[in-house]
Scaffold this motif. Structure first.
Motif, PDB file in Angstrom:
ATOM      1  N   ASN A 115     -41.651 -10.663 -16.710  1.00 56.71           N
ATOM      2  CA  ASN A 115     -41.431 -11.873 -15.898  1.00 56.71           C
ATOM      3  C   ASN A 115     -40.958 -13.078 -16.699  1.00 56.71           C
ATOM      4  O   ASN A 115     -41.504 -14.162 -16.588  1.00 56.71           O
ATOM      5  CB  ASN A 115     -42.718 -12.241 -15.132  1.00 56.71           C
ATOM      6  N   VAL A 116     -39.943 -12.847 -17.510  1.00 53.69           N
ATOM      7  CA  VAL A 116     -39.351 -13.949 -18.276  1.00 53.69           C
ATOM      8  C   VAL A 116     -38.098 -14.405 -17.532  1.00 53.69           C
ATOM      9  O   VAL A 116     -37.313 -13.566 -17.093  1.00 53.69           O
ATOM     10  CB  VAL A 116     -38.997 -13.471 -19.706  1.00 53.69           C
ATOM     11  N   PRO A 117     -37.898 -15.710 -17.363  1.00 54.27           N
ATOM     12  CA  PRO A 117     -36.688 -16.162 -16.648  1.00 54.27           C
ATOM     13  C   PRO A 117     -35.410 -15.799 -17.421  1.00 54.27           C
ATOM     14  O   PRO A 117     -35.432 -15.701 -18.639  1.00 54.27           O
ATOM     15  CB  PRO A 117     -36.874 -17.688 -16.561  1.00 54.27           C
ATOM     16  N   LYS A 137     -44.452  -6.004 -29.151  1.00 53.55           N
ATOM     17  CA  LYS A 137     -43.968  -5.270 -27.972  1.00 53.55           C
ATOM     18  C   LYS A 137     -43.371  -6.202 -26.932  1.00 53.55           C
ATOM     19  O   LYS A 137     -42.741  -5.760 -25.983  1.00 53.55           O
ATOM     20  CB  LYS A 137     -45.072  -4.393 -27.380  1.00 53.55           C
ATOM     21  N   GLU A 138     -43.549  -7.506 -27.122  1.00 54.66           N
ATOM     22  CA  GLU A 138     -42.971  -8.473 -26.184  1.00 54.66           C
ATOM     23  C   GLU A 138     -41.630  -9.015 -26.662  1.00 54.66           C
ATOM     24  O   GLU A 138     -41.127 -10.003 -26.121  1.00 54.66           O
ATOM     25  CB  GLU A 138     -43.969  -9.620 -25.956  1.00 54.66           C
ATOM     26  N   ASN A 139     -41.051  -8.391 -27.667  1.00 54.99           N
ATOM     27  CA  ASN A 139     -39.736  -8.819 -28.148  1.00 54.99           C
ATOM     28  C   ASN A 139     -38.674  -8.325 -27.150  1.00 54.99           C
ATOM     29  O   ASN A 139     -38.175  -7.209 -27.236  1.00 54.99           O
ATOM     30  CB  ASN A 139     -39.479  -8.256 -29.546  1.00 54.99           C
ATOM     31  N   ILE A 140     -38.365  -9.195 -26.204  1.00 51.20           N
ATOM     32  CA  ILE A 140     -37.496  -8.808 -25.091  1.00 51.20           C
ATOM     33  C   ILE A 140     -36.075  -8.491 -25.555  1.00 51.20           C
ATOM     34  O   ILE A 140     -35.463  -7.541 -25.080  1.00 51.20           O
ATOM     35  CB  ILE A 140     -37.536  -9.907 -24.008  1.00 51.20           C
ATOM     36  N   ALA A 141     -35.587  -9.252 -26.524  1.00 48.51           N
ATOM     37  CA  ALA A 141     -34.231  -8.989 -27.033  1.00 48.51           C
ATOM     38  C   ALA A 141     -34.158  -7.581 -27.616  1.00 48.51           C
ATOM     39  O   ALA A 141     -33.200  -6.844 -27.374  1.00 48.51           O
ATOM     40  CB  ALA A 141     -33.866 -10.030 -28.088  1.00 48.51           C
ATOM     41  N   ALA A 142     -35.200  -7.192 -28.369  1.00 50.77           N
ATOM     42  CA  ALA A 142     -35.229  -5.860 -28.983  1.00 50.77           C
ATOM     43  C   ALA A 142     -35.319  -4.784 -27.907  1.00 50.77           C
ATOM     44  O   ALA A 142     -34.643  -3.758 -27.976  1.00 50.77           O
ATOM     45  CB  ALA A 142     -36.406  -5.748 -29.955  1.00 50.77           C
ATOM     46  N   ALA A 177     -40.919 -18.910 -25.146  1.00 48.56           N
ATOM     47  CA  ALA A 177     -41.637 -19.501 -26.270  1.00 48.56           C
ATOM     48  C   ALA A 177     -42.850 -18.643 -26.648  1.00 48.56           C
ATOM     49  O   ALA A 177     -43.466 -18.027 -25.799  1.00 48.56           O
ATOM     50  CB  ALA A 177     -42.087 -20.902 -25.895  1.00 48.56           C
ATOM     51  N   MET A 178     -43.167 -18.630 -27.943  1.00 50.60           N
ATOM     52  CA  MET A 178     -44.333 -17.896 -28.428  1.00 50.60           C
ATOM     53  C   MET A 178     -45.611 -18.573 -27.943  1.00 50.60           C
ATOM     54  O   MET A 178     -45.697 -19.793 -27.904  1.00 50.60           O
ATOM     55  CB  MET A 178     -44.317 -17.889 -29.957  1.00 50.60           C
ATOM     56  N   LYS A 179     -46.596 -17.732 -27.593  1.00 52.15           N
ATOM     57  CA  LYS A 179     -47.882 -18.282 -27.153  1.00 52.15           C
ATOM     58  C   LYS A 179     -48.989 -17.784 -28.067  1.00 52.15           C
ATOM     59  O   LYS A 179     -48.902 -16.692 -28.624  1.00 52.15           O
ATOM     60  CB  LYS A 179     -48.178 -17.840 -25.712  1.00 52.15           C
ATOM     61  N   CYS A 180     -50.046 -18.577 -28.198  1.00 54.89           N
ATOM     62  CA  CYS A 180     -51.216 -18.194 -28.986  1.00 54.89           C
ATOM     63  C   CYS A 180     -51.832 -16.925 -28.388  1.00 54.89           C
ATOM     64  O   CYS A 180     -52.061 -16.856 -27.180  1.00 54.89           O
ATOM     65  CB  CYS A 180     -52.233 -19.326 -28.982  1.00 54.89           C
ATOM     66  N   ILE A 181     -52.101 -15.916 -29.242  1.00 49.71           N
ATOM     67  CA  ILE A 181     -52.681 -14.673 -28.732  1.00 49.71           C
ATOM     68  C   ILE A 181     -54.126 -14.857 -28.272  1.00 49.71           C
ATOM     69  O   ILE A 181     -54.675 -14.028 -27.571  1.00 49.71           O
ATOM     70  CB  ILE A 181     -52.624 -13.512 -29.770  1.00 49.71           C
ATOM     71  N   ASP A 221     -32.789  -7.758 -15.927  1.00 53.51           N
ATOM     72  CA  ASP A 221     -32.616  -7.847 -14.464  1.00 53.51           C
ATOM     73  C   ASP A 221     -31.177  -7.461 -14.093  1.00 53.51           C
ATOM     74  O   ASP A 221     -30.949  -6.711 -13.142  1.00 53.51           O
ATOM     75  CB  ASP A 221     -32.891  -9.274 -13.967  1.00 53.51           C
ATOM     76  N   LEU A 222     -30.243  -7.979 -14.864  1.00 48.63           N
ATOM     77  CA  LEU A 222     -28.820  -7.728 -14.624  1.00 48.63           C
ATOM     78  C   LEU A 222     -28.475  -6.254 -14.862  1.00 48.63           C
ATOM     79  O   LEU A 222     -27.779  -5.632 -14.056  1.00 48.63           O
ATOM     80  CB  LEU A 222     -27.989  -8.628 -15.552  1.00 48.63           C
TER      81      LEU A 222
END
Length: 202
Positions: free
Chosen positions: A98-100, A65-70, A1-5, A105-106
């Motif tokens: 550290n995103v679940p 830069k936190e766009n993990i999918a990208a 989920a997006m968090k307030c910067i 990781d795989l």
């Protein structure tokens, strides 16, 4: 989920943070642009426009830069072009967020489980660099031998196709160059270097 910067509170559908009251409409717009660029990158990757996908995904990460999918997809695209070290570094950055349930990781585990493959990849990097050195020393026969070994071990490495086809072009062995470039074009359909060399061959 997006968090307030500003305060780290998870964001809701409204344009201000329920934690600190900050206006986060700009933050949301930036994240939206990053996601649009990710989707564009995904479309390009799907039709084997890997060069185009890399450009889109890098831009996506500039916005967020936190766009993990990208980041994970960028790693996969690098992997597809034989650039395994670049792929691994994207996945490691992703993993460190550290995103679940992170696919990175795989990907990392799969690579590390196959130690032989990793060793072979490291060898291909050394051999490619050795081939470059041979080219600089005008020892093209040795360069050709090294590059053939590289492609036998890492048949996706686009830059090895380019260098070897360039050596063939120089020797006027056009059919050999064409065959290599067609293979490179099959991996990355829109790579401008591949297309430029193919034009030379024709």
């Amino acid at each position: 989920a997006m968090k307030c910067i500003y305060c780290g509170t998870p964001l809701s559908g409204i344009d201000y943070c329920t934690g600190c009251g900050a206006d986060i409409s700009l933050q949301k717009r930036i994240i939206r642009i990053s996601n649009l660029l990710y989707n564009e990158g995904l479309e390009k990757a799907t039709v084997r426009d890997l060069s185009g996908a890399i450009v889109c995904l890098k831009r996506s990460l500039k916005f967020n830069k936190e766009n993990i999918a990208a980041r994970n997809l960028l790693g996969l695209v690098y992997f597809e072009t034989g650039e395994v070290v670049a792929a691994l570094s994207e996945w490691v950055i992703s993993k460190n967020m550290n995103v679940p349930d992170n696919a990175a990781d795989l990907y990392i585990a799969r690579l590390q489980a196959n130690k032989n493959k990793l060793d072979a990849i490291n060898q291909t990097i050394r051999k490619y660099n050795q081939a470059l050195l041979y080219c600089r020393q005008d020892n093209e026969d040795m360069a050709v031998i090294q590059l053939k070994k590289v492609l036998a071990q890492n048949p996706k490495l686009i830059k090895a196709y380019h260098l070897l086809s360039l050596l063939y072009l120089k020797r006027q062995e056009y059919e050999k160059a064409r065959k290599l470039l067609k293979k490179a074009a099959y991996i990355d359909a829109t790579n401008t270097t591949t297309l430029r060399y193919l034009q030379e061959v024709e």
